[in-house]
Design an enzyme around this catalytic site. Structure first.
Site, PDB file in Angstrom:
ATOM      1  N   ARG A  46       0.824  -1.210   0.000  1.00 13.08           N
ATOM      2  CA  ARG A  46       0.000   0.000   0.000  1.00 13.08           C
ATOM      3  C   ARG A  46       0.858   1.260   0.000  1.00 13.08           C
ATOM      4  O   ARG A  46       0.564   2.236  -0.668  1.00 13.08           O
ATOM      5  CB  ARG A  46      -0.976  -0.001   1.199  1.00 13.08           C
ATOM      6  CG  ARG A  46      -1.772   1.292   1.300  1.00 13.08           C
ATOM      7  CD  ARG A  46      -3.014   1.265   2.192  1.00 13.08           C
ATOM      8  NE  ARG A  46      -3.015   0.309   3.262  1.00 13.08           N
ATOM      9  CZ  ARG A  46      -2.312   0.413   4.403  1.00 13.08           C
ATOM     10  NH1 ARG A  46      -1.537   1.458   4.624  1.00 13.08           N
ATOM     11  NH2 ARG A  46      -2.385  -0.518   5.321  1.00 13.08           N
ATOM     12  N   TYR A  98     -17.548  17.711 -13.503  1.00  8.01           N
ATOM     13  CA  TYR A  98     -17.824  16.278 -13.628  1.00  8.01           C
ATOM     14  C   TYR A  98     -18.833  15.869 -12.537  1.00  8.01           C
ATOM     15  O   TYR A  98     -18.652  16.196 -11.364  1.00  8.01           O
ATOM     16  CB  TYR A  98     -16.522  15.488 -13.476  1.00  8.01           C
ATOM     17  CG  TYR A  98     -16.745  14.003 -13.532  1.00  8.01           C
ATOM     18  CD1 TYR A  98     -17.099  13.390 -14.731  1.00  8.01           C
ATOM     19  CD2 TYR A  98     -16.645  13.217 -12.403  1.00  8.01           C
ATOM     20  CE1 TYR A  98     -17.342  12.024 -14.788  1.00  8.01           C
ATOM     21  CE2 TYR A  98     -16.882  11.850 -12.449  1.00  8.01           C
ATOM     22  CZ  TYR A  98     -17.229  11.268 -13.642  1.00  8.01           C
ATOM     23  OH  TYR A  98     -17.477   9.922 -13.690  1.00  8.01           O
ATOM     24  N   ASP A 170      -8.172  19.395 -12.552  1.00 11.27           N
ATOM     25  CA  ASP A 170      -8.513  18.090 -13.114  1.00 11.27           C
ATOM     26  C   ASP A 170      -8.151  18.146 -14.594  1.00 11.27           C
ATOM     27  O   ASP A 170      -8.816  18.800 -15.387  1.00 11.27           O
ATOM     28  CB  ASP A 170     -10.014  17.822 -12.907  1.00 11.27           C
ATOM     29  CG  ASP A 170     -10.435  16.431 -13.389  1.00 11.27           C
ATOM     30  OD1 ASP A 170      -9.772  15.898 -14.307  1.00 11.27           O
ATOM     31  OD2 ASP A 170     -11.433  15.897 -12.863  1.00 11.27           O
ATOM     32  N   LYS A 195      -9.624   7.492 -18.550  1.00  9.76           N
ATOM     33  CA  LYS A 195     -10.011   8.104 -19.820  1.00  9.76           C
ATOM     34  C   LYS A 195      -8.830   8.074 -20.805  1.00  9.76           C
ATOM     35  O   LYS A 195      -8.425   7.014 -21.211  1.00  9.76           O
ATOM     36  CB  LYS A 195     -10.532   9.517 -19.553  1.00  9.76           C
ATOM     37  CG  LYS A 195     -11.511   9.610 -18.360  1.00  9.76           C
ATOM     38  CD  LYS A 195     -12.820   8.881 -18.610  1.00  9.76           C
ATOM     39  CE  LYS A 195     -13.673   8.710 -17.350  1.00  9.76           C
ATOM     40  NZ  LYS A 195     -13.993   9.939 -16.625  1.00  9.76           N
TER      41      LYS A 195
HETATM   42  C1  LIG Z   1     -14.355  10.220 -15.290  1.00 11.59           C
HETATM   43  C2  LIG Z   1     -13.916  11.467 -14.639  1.00 11.59           C
HETATM   44  C3  LIG Z   1     -13.645  11.505 -13.273  1.00 11.59           C
HETATM   45  C4  LIG Z   1     -13.828  10.296 -12.378  1.00 11.59           C
HETATM   46  O1  LIG Z   1     -12.885   9.321 -12.678  1.00 11.59           O
HETATM   47  P1  LIG Z   1     -13.136   7.730 -12.487  1.00 11.59           P
HETATM   48  O2  LIG Z   1     -11.877   7.156 -13.017  1.00 11.59           O
HETATM   49  O3  LIG Z   1     -14.353   7.374 -13.283  1.00 11.59           O
HETATM   50  O4  LIG Z   1     -13.340   7.486 -11.036  1.00 11.59           O
HETATM   51  C5  LIG Z   1     -13.215  12.708 -12.721  1.00 11.59           C
HETATM   52  N1  LIG Z   1     -13.063  13.814 -13.481  1.00 11.59           N
HETATM   53  C6  LIG Z   1     -13.311  13.811 -14.809  1.00 11.59           C
HETATM   54  C7  LIG Z   1     -13.129  15.052 -15.606  1.00 11.59           C
HETATM   55  C8  LIG Z   1     -13.760  12.638 -15.430  1.00 11.59           C
HETATM   56  O5  LIG Z   1     -14.027  12.643 -16.739  1.00 11.59           O
END
Ligand SMILES: *Cc1c(COP(=O)(O)O)cnc(C)c1O
Length: 387
Positions: A46, A98, A170, A195
């Site tokens: 971890r 998001y 983000d 993504k």
């Molecule tokens: C999908 C997404 C998240 C969340 O991520 P996960 O991997 O699905 O937990 C956060 N911010 C943005 C901009 C996203 O597209």
């Protein structure tokens, strides 16, 4: 070295024993100590694990940060970052956010006394009036999803720094290949690596990248204490995807630009939201602060009754909820990704029942245009027949 080379070479010289070009998966949870007081640098999975460490080092280097932390999802990364805050703290957050991040803030973080105000992060007057003495950080998405609003990162990060607030960005939609917020003054970058970084719709992962020794140390403590870390297999799979990030992003951008331009001229479409188009309000800032455009965009149909037939008649493009993979996906934000955002906020930012989001894959763009043109023609035919 240029970023294309660094991406392709992730982990390639990290295994000295066999010289393996592809860094191996170490599933071990425990690591033997040579003697009391000595460690190989690895103690328990971890805290630190070899495969994850190679990924984390690459992530920090690509984002021009000091430390990287791989998490079990993008939401796990955001939750770990939010653990920096304590009861009474307040955050300024991008308005068009998001949906999962909004839910985490409004349904969980607020139970711990951490509150958020949702503002247009490009409007410094609005930011100043929403800020309170308890405001500790600004959380920015740029471009936002689904409406592709652009925030001037250097300007807002400087504004936040002057007020002693952290800037958290983000960077999921652009990735370090196109945009590096830490170079523009941000303190923390988060990713849903599920993504574009993973890129193949086959791994759930998140990343945090921090700048500064103190913040990096605090984040290491939170990452280890909370424990929402990425496993060795998924760390390996994510690195495997990242090696081709440059090629994929170039193709996503090329396809998205062509298809957005096509939709802009289509009679069933009211508006296309894509920062790569010259008439997009954030176009100039976006071109200045990043080296390219994302592969997703949104468009508003002229009639809400087109939505169902369009989603029924697309064949190559899948009606599914995610973005950033090699396969093209179409999402209906108002009922899928953004269902948890109250209707009043959705209406204010324009996520309505005529808006569709398109994550453009790396298929041939002529095939994607044919698929869309066919589905739109079917929708127009069905509507004309029904009336
Ligand atoms: C999908 C997404 C998240 C969340 O991520 P996960 O991997 O699905 O937990 C956060 N911010 C943005 C901009 C996203 O597209």
């Amino acid at each position: 070295m240029k970023i294309e080379s660094r991406l392709a070479q992730i982990g390639s010289v990290k295994e000295p024993v066999t010289g393996a070009v592809n860094f191996p998966i170490y599933p071990s949870t425990a690591f033997r100590h040579p003697r009391v007081g000595q460690s190989t640098g690895f103690d328990y999975i971890r805290t630190k694990s070899p495969t994850r460490a190679v990924l984390e080092e690459a992530a920090a280097e690509l984002e021009a940060g000091d430390a990287g932390f791989a998490c079990s999802s993008g939401m796990a990364a955001l939750q770990t970052v939010f653990a920096l805050f304590r009861q009474g703290d307040h955050l300024l957050v991008s308005l068009d956010l998001y949906g999962g991040t909004y839910r985490l803030l409004e349904r969980i973080m607020n139970r711990f006394g951490v509150s958020a105000s949702y503002v247009d992060t490009n409007d410094l007057d609005a930011m100043a009036s929403a800020a309170t003495p308890a405001t500790k950080a600004v959380l920015i998405e740029t471009p936002t999803n689904p409406l592709m609003m652009i925030t001037d990162l250097a300007r807002v990060c400087a504004w936040a720094r002057d007020r002693g607030m952290l800037s958290i960005v983000d960077n999921t939609l652009l990735t370090p290949f196109f945009q590096r917020p830490l170079e523009l003054g941000a303190d923390i970058v988060v990713h849903s690596a599920t993504k574009y970084l993973g890129g193949h719709n086959d791994v759930l992962a998140g990343l945090i990248i921090t700048k500064g020794a103190e913040l990096s140390e605090e984040m290491a403590m939170l990452h280890n204490s909370i424990g929402a870390v990425l496993g060795p297999q998924d760390s390996w799979l994510l690195m495997r995807g990242m090696k081709t990030l440059a090629l994929r992003m170039e193709r996503h951008q090329y396809n998205a630009t062509r298809i957005a331009a096509f939709l802009q001229t289509h009679e069933a479409i009211e508006q296309v939201y894509y920062p790569g188009l010259p008439d997009h309000p954030g176009h100039d800032i976006q071109q200045r602060q990043s080296s390219g455009n994302t592969g997703i965009f949104s468009f508003r149909l002229k009639d809400a009754r087109y939505v169902d037939p369009v989603l029924r008649h697309i064949k190559l493009i899948a009606f599914a909820e995610s973005l950033g993979g090699v396969e093209s996906l179409m999402t209906y934000p108002a009922v899928q990704t953004h269902a948890d955002i109250p209707e009043e906020i959705r209406r204010r930012i324009g996520v309505d029942d005529r808006l569709l989001r398109f994550s453009v894959g790396i298929e041939h763009c002529d095939d994607l245009i044919d698929d869309l043109a066919g589905a739109l023609a079917e929708a127009q035919r069905e509507l004309a027949k029904g009336e």
